[in-house]
Design a protein around this motif. Structure first.
Motif, PDB file in Angstrom:
ATOM      1  N   VAL A   1      -6.899 -17.514  -0.547  1.00 35.71           N
ATOM      2  CA  VAL A   1      -7.962 -18.071   0.295  1.00 35.71           C
ATOM      3  C   VAL A   1      -8.374 -19.417  -0.298  1.00 35.71           C
ATOM      4  CG1 VAL A   1     -10.321 -17.799   1.152  1.00 35.71           C
ATOM      5  CG2 VAL A   1      -8.791 -15.815   1.036  1.00 35.71           C
ATOM      6  N   ASP A   2      -8.342 -20.457   0.543  1.00 37.08           N
ATOM      7  CA  ASP A   2      -8.702 -21.811   0.104  1.00 37.08           C
ATOM      8  C   ASP A   2      -7.893 -22.245  -1.115  1.00 37.08           C
ATOM      9  OD1 ASP A   2     -10.599 -22.002   2.139  1.00 37.08           O
ATOM     10  OD2 ASP A   2     -12.184 -21.143   0.882  1.00 37.08           O
ATOM     11  N   GLY A   3      -6.631 -21.872  -1.107  1.00 35.81           N
ATOM     12  CA  GLY A   3      -5.733 -22.297  -2.175  1.00 35.81           C
ATOM     13  C   GLY A   3      -5.873 -21.539  -3.476  1.00 35.81           C
ATOM     14  N   LYS A   4      -6.659 -20.469  -3.491  1.00 32.00           N
ATOM     15  CA  LYS A   4      -6.856 -19.706  -4.710  1.00 32.00           C
ATOM     16  C   LYS A   4      -6.549 -18.230  -4.440  1.00 32.00           C
ATOM     17  CE  LYS A   4     -10.460 -22.754  -6.553  1.00 32.00           C
ATOM     18  NZ  LYS A   4     -11.858 -22.847  -7.047  1.00 32.00           N
ATOM     19  N   PRO A   5      -6.032 -17.522  -5.461  1.00 31.16           N
ATOM     20  CA  PRO A   5      -5.704 -16.115  -5.258  1.00 31.16           C
ATOM     21  C   PRO A   5      -6.957 -15.261  -5.122  1.00 31.16           C
ATOM     22  CG  PRO A   5      -5.418 -16.711  -7.560  1.00 31.16           C
ATOM     23  CD  PRO A   5      -5.682 -17.991  -6.824  1.00 31.16           C
ATOM     24  N   VAL A   6      -6.853 -14.237  -4.314  1.00 27.72           N
ATOM     25  CA  VAL A   6      -7.895 -13.229  -4.228  1.00 27.72           C
ATOM     26  C   VAL A   6      -7.640 -12.204  -5.335  1.00 27.72           C
ATOM     27  CG1 VAL A   6      -8.931 -11.424  -2.804  1.00 27.72           C
ATOM     28  CG2 VAL A   6      -8.138 -13.570  -1.752  1.00 27.72           C
ATOM     29  N   THR A   7      -8.676 -11.915  -6.129  1.00 26.24           N
ATOM     30  CA  THR A   7      -8.520 -10.958  -7.221  1.00 26.24           C
ATOM     31  C   THR A   7      -9.475  -9.786  -7.041  1.00 26.24           C
ATOM     32  OG1 THR A   7     -10.072 -12.228  -8.587  1.00 26.24           O
ATOM     33  CG2 THR A   7      -7.730 -12.689  -8.872  1.00 26.24           C
ATOM     34  N   ASP A   8      -9.124  -8.659  -7.652  1.00 24.16           N
ATOM     35  CA  ASP A   8      -9.971  -7.473  -7.573  1.00 24.16           C
ATOM     36  C   ASP A   8     -11.029  -7.510  -8.680  1.00 24.16           C
ATOM     37  OD1 ASP A   8      -8.697  -6.702  -9.951  1.00 24.16           O
ATOM     38  OD2 ASP A   8      -7.340  -5.303  -8.938  1.00 24.16           O
ATOM     39  N   ALA A   9     -11.744  -6.421  -8.822  1.00 22.25           N
ATOM     40  CA  ALA A   9     -12.837  -6.369  -9.795  1.00 22.25           C
ATOM     41  C   ALA A   9     -12.362  -6.498 -11.229  1.00 22.25           C
ATOM     42  CB  ALA A   9     -13.607  -5.054  -9.620  1.00 22.25           C
ATOM     43  N   TYR A  10     -11.065  -6.345 -11.446  1.00 26.51           N
ATOM     44  CA  TYR A  10     -10.525  -6.380 -12.805  1.00 26.51           C
ATOM     45  C   TYR A  10      -9.721  -7.647 -13.077  1.00 26.51           C
ATOM     46  CZ  TYR A  10     -11.850  -1.644 -11.814  1.00 26.51           C
ATOM     47  OH  TYR A  10     -12.563  -0.539 -11.404  1.00 26.51           O
ATOM     48  N   GLY A  11      -9.767  -8.586 -12.144  1.00 22.60           N
ATOM     49  CA  GLY A  11      -9.093  -9.864 -12.342  1.00 22.60           C
ATOM     50  C   GLY A  11      -7.641  -9.886 -11.935  1.00 22.60           C
ATOM     51  N   ASN A  12      -7.140  -8.805 -11.366  1.00 20.76           N
ATOM     52  CA  ASN A  12      -5.745  -8.759 -10.932  1.00 20.76           C
ATOM     53  C   ASN A  12      -5.639  -9.162  -9.459  1.00 20.76           C
ATOM     54  OD1 ASN A  12      -4.433  -7.862 -13.363  1.00 20.76           O
ATOM     55  ND2 ASN A  12      -5.395  -5.859 -13.035  1.00 20.76           N
ATOM     56  N   VAL A  13      -4.541  -9.805  -9.108  1.00 21.19           N
ATOM     57  CA  VAL A  13      -4.383 -10.327  -7.755  1.00 21.19           C
ATOM     58  C   VAL A  13      -4.250  -9.191  -6.750  1.00 21.19           C
ATOM     59  CG1 VAL A  13      -3.383 -12.518  -8.512  1.00 21.19           C
ATOM     60  CG2 VAL A  13      -1.870 -10.570  -8.011  1.00 21.19           C
ATOM     61  N   VAL A  14      -4.653  -9.485  -5.531  1.00 20.53           N
ATOM     62  CA  VAL A  14      -4.577  -8.538  -4.417  1.00 20.53           C
ATOM     63  C   VAL A  14      -3.352  -8.885  -3.576  1.00 20.53           C
ATOM     64  CG1 VAL A  14      -5.752  -7.688  -2.353  1.00 20.53           C
ATOM     65  CG2 VAL A  14      -7.078  -8.242  -4.414  1.00 20.53           C
ATOM     66  N   GLY A  15      -2.612  -7.875  -3.162  1.00 25.35           N
ATOM     67  CA  GLY A  15      -1.421  -8.091  -2.356  1.00 25.35           C
ATOM     68  C   GLY A  15      -0.183  -8.214  -3.220  1.00 25.35           C
ATOM     69  N   GLY A  16       0.919  -8.576  -2.588  1.00 27.41           N
ATOM     70  CA  GLY A  16       2.180  -8.717  -3.307  1.00 27.41           C
ATOM     71  C   GLY A  16       2.842  -7.378  -3.583  1.00 27.41           C
ATOM     72  N   LEU A  17       3.966  -7.418  -4.305  1.00 24.90           N
ATOM     73  CA  LEU A  17       4.616  -6.188  -4.743  1.00 24.90           C
ATOM     74  C   LEU A  17       3.709  -5.486  -5.736  1.00 24.90           C
ATOM     75  CD1 LEU A  17       8.348  -7.224  -5.315  1.00 24.90           C
ATOM     76  CD2 LEU A  17       7.429  -5.824  -3.456  1.00 24.90           C
ATOM     77  N   ARG A  18       3.489  -4.195  -5.521  1.00 28.48           N
ATOM     78  CA  ARG A  18       2.557  -3.449  -6.350  1.00 28.48           C
ATOM     79  C   ARG A  18       3.293  -2.588  -7.376  1.00 28.48           C
ATOM     80  NH1 ARG A  18      -1.736  -6.145  -6.021  1.00 28.48           N
ATOM     81  NH2 ARG A  18      -2.957  -4.357  -6.774  1.00 28.48           N
ATOM     82  N   SER A  19       2.524  -2.158  -8.375  1.00 28.91           N
ATOM     83  CA  SER A  19       3.039  -1.301  -9.438  1.00 28.91           C
ATOM     84  C   SER A  19       1.854  -0.614 -10.099  1.00 28.91           C
ATOM     85  CB  SER A  19       3.797  -2.135 -10.478  1.00 28.91           C
ATOM     86  OG  SER A  19       2.881  -2.945 -11.213  1.00 28.91           O
ATOM     87  N   PRO A  20       2.079   0.411 -10.912  1.00 33.45           N
ATOM     88  CA  PRO A  20       0.962   1.011 -11.635  1.00 33.45           C
ATOM     89  C   PRO A  20       0.217   0.022 -12.522  1.00 33.45           C
ATOM     90  CG  PRO A  20       2.867   2.462 -11.720  1.00 33.45           C
ATOM     91  CD  PRO A  20       3.327   1.170 -11.110  1.00 33.45           C
ATOM     92  N   PHE A  21       0.888  -1.058 -12.921  1.00 28.94           N
ATOM     93  CA  PHE A  21       0.239  -2.017 -13.816  1.00 28.94           C
ATOM     94  C   PHE A  21      -0.931  -2.735 -13.151  1.00 28.94           C
ATOM     95  CE2 PHE A  21       4.431  -1.334 -15.503  1.00 28.94           C
ATOM     96  CZ  PHE A  21       4.180  -1.188 -16.858  1.00 28.94           C
TER      97      PHE A  21
END
Length: 523
Positions: A424-444
């Motif tokens: 959004v607006d050229g910046k990644p959306v992150t969750d409450a823990y600082g990890n990016v939202v979307g993309g290929l997911r994993s337990p990490f």
């Protein structure tokens, strides 16, 4: 001297020529040479080159930072020198390239890791464009997925892809690599041989007027043709007990940019000349858009502009999986395009949430530091200012992509689609823990114990190495009621990803095992 493939002498397997020269096959075949002069020029090949205690391949599996015993897993490693004649091309407009300078002699080297017993061969050959960004050959596909290839019975082939890395080989062992040649066909007095300051290359200062980077394209085609042929020099020929059914092209970072050029400029030229593609599918990794998004067709022209359609894949005719990491997806955001299952335009785009671009694994599988130094090159750092290179295991994503790509080619089963990382607006959306939202997911990132960053600060390629910030005990206690709760959530996440075909069963078991051994804080 080049040999011509004749339907009466030998033939390419898979999509290029009919098996056994005239047998049944659903693949397209080359026209008979009696009526068509545009037959593939086969290179001449020397090898396997003898290995001694003092003369061995640069980057040999048992001479890496983390040595491997290929014999113990039923594999052998062989090095070859491949010689032929390559055209230097121009690429003035979208579509196939055109010849600028024909029939330029070359010699490059090829490293092969294959099952010792052809009966254990899967039929898949992964041909990696060895990465030259550190000025020496990096075998990144093997570093990421070597265990997957061995478990599957795949053959891995690495090809030296740039004059600067050929020079590194010569520095490492002048006698062994004396024959390597990427000589520029244009004399220094020729105005088309541009000055050093005008040479187009992704790594400043790595190219010379006396050599020509643009010789690579026909090398890649000819090595692929050789691997599919029944030439006596080919260790994968039918008489040696192998049947090559599928050839998969791979490039990572700068080499991924090579594949943009090869796929869009040379692949259609090969189809036009020979009636079928040499490579049956491609996996293009961590290159695209403004990030190593395409390579110049020859070293004295600029690559296509960012807005040029040649910067994107469209209607290639064979499947392509394209993937970016968390280190490079924003810079390379121009590589995004919709997925497609249209037969002529089979395409998947992925972005690996949490994964770094410059991994520690690529250095574990690289030549040992002593050999890198003996070749006169700097050993890349394993750590940056924020700490060690990110340990995020991007191989879990690559292993699933290789499995899905193979299913796509063999059985027509399309890979799953995944949304890109949210921006959004050229910046990644992150969750409450600082990890990016979307993309290929994993337990990490779905069952996290750390914040994963794609960029770090420091020397060399730290800006794309990434790093990990482990959670505090207090945060872990907020997320998980116990270690058992954490492990159960990893199990559930991993099983879902296997069911969705984003994780292989083997990697799922490994991740669950690692979760079970995680040093979870005591209550």
């Amino acid at each position: 001297m080049r040999n011509k493939i004749s339907t009466g002498l030998c033939c390419l397997a898979g999509s290029l020529l009919l098996a056994a020269c005239g047998g049944d096959s659903s693949s397209s075949a080359l026209p008979d040479t009696a009526t068509n002069t545009n037959v593939i020029a086969m290179p001449s090949v020397t090898g396997p080159v003898a290995v001694t205690a003092t003369s061995y391949p640069f980057g040999a599996a048992d001479r890496t930072l983390m040595p491997e015993d290929l014999k113990a897993v039923g594999y052998v490693e062989e090095e070859y020198f491949v010689s032929g004649k390559a055209n230097v091309y121009d690429w003035p407009a979208p579509g196939a390239a055109v010849v600028r300078t024909p029939d330029v002699p070359y010699t490059t080297r090829v490293l092969i890791r294959r099952p010792a017993d052809g009966k254990k061969f899967s039929g898949n050959v992964v041909v990696e464009i060895l990465n030259a960004s550190n000025l020496f050959d990096l075998n990144i596909a093997w570093g990421l997925s070597g265990k997957h290839f061995v478990n599957n019975g795949d053959v891995w082939v690495g090809i030296t892809s740039k004059p600067v890395t050929a020079e590194t080989l010569k520095r490492f062992n002048p006698q062994r690599y004396a024959s390597l040649s990427w000589a520029n066909p244009l004399p220094l007095s020729d105005s088309r041989n541009c000055p050093d300051t005008a040479i187009s290359t992704i790594i400043a200062g790595d190219s010379s007027r006396t050599t020509e980077n643009g010789l690579f394209w026909d090398m890649y085609s000819q090595v692929g043709a050789w691997l599919k042929s029944n030439e006596k020099s080919n260790p994968l020929r039918k008489e040696a007990g192998f049947t090559v059914e599928r050839l998969y092209g791979f490039g990572y970072s700068q080499s991924g940019g090579y594949l943009y050029t090869y796929i869009n400029a040379i692949h259609p030229l090969d189809v036009k000349r020979y009636g079928a593609p040499i490579y049956d599918a491609y996996l293009v990794a961590v290159a695209g858009g403004a990030f190593a998004g395409i390579s110049a067709i020859n070293q004295c022209v600029q690559p296509p502009a960012l807005t040029d359609p040649r910067r994107q894949f469209k209607d290639v005719g064979v499947p392509i999986i394209h993937v970016m990491s968390q280190s490079d997806y924003l810079i390379g955001i121009g590589s995004r395009r919709p997925d497609s299952d249209v037969p002529v335009d089979r395409f998947r785009h992925y972005e690996m949430a949490g994964a770094g671009h410059a991994t520690p694994g690529e250095l574990y599988s690289a030549a040992a530091p002593a050999d890198i130094q003996a070749a006169g090159r700097a050993v890349p750092p394993m750590a940056c200012n924020e700490g060690p290179r990110s340990r995020f295991p991007s191989e879990i994503h690559f292993n699933a992509m290789w499995q899905n790509l193979d299913q796509w080619v063999q059985r027509g089963v399309a890979p799953p689609s995944a949304p890109p990382i949210q921006v959004v607006d050229g910046k990644p959306v992150t969750d409450a823990y600082g990890n990016v939202v979307g993309g290929l997911r994993s337990p990490f990132v779905d069952v996290p114990t750390s914040t994963w960053n794609g960029s770090s600060t420091g020397a060399s390629f730290c800006f794309i190495a990434g790093h990990e910030i482990p959670f505090t005990s207090a945060r872990l206690g907020q997320l998980y009621s116990s270690k058992g709760d954490y492990v159960n959530k990893v199990v559930d996440n991993a099983h879902k990803l296997v069911g969705d075909r984003f994780l292989t069963p083997r990697d799922s078991l490994q991740l669950i095992k690692e979760a079970a051994s995680f040093n979870f804080p005591s209550p």
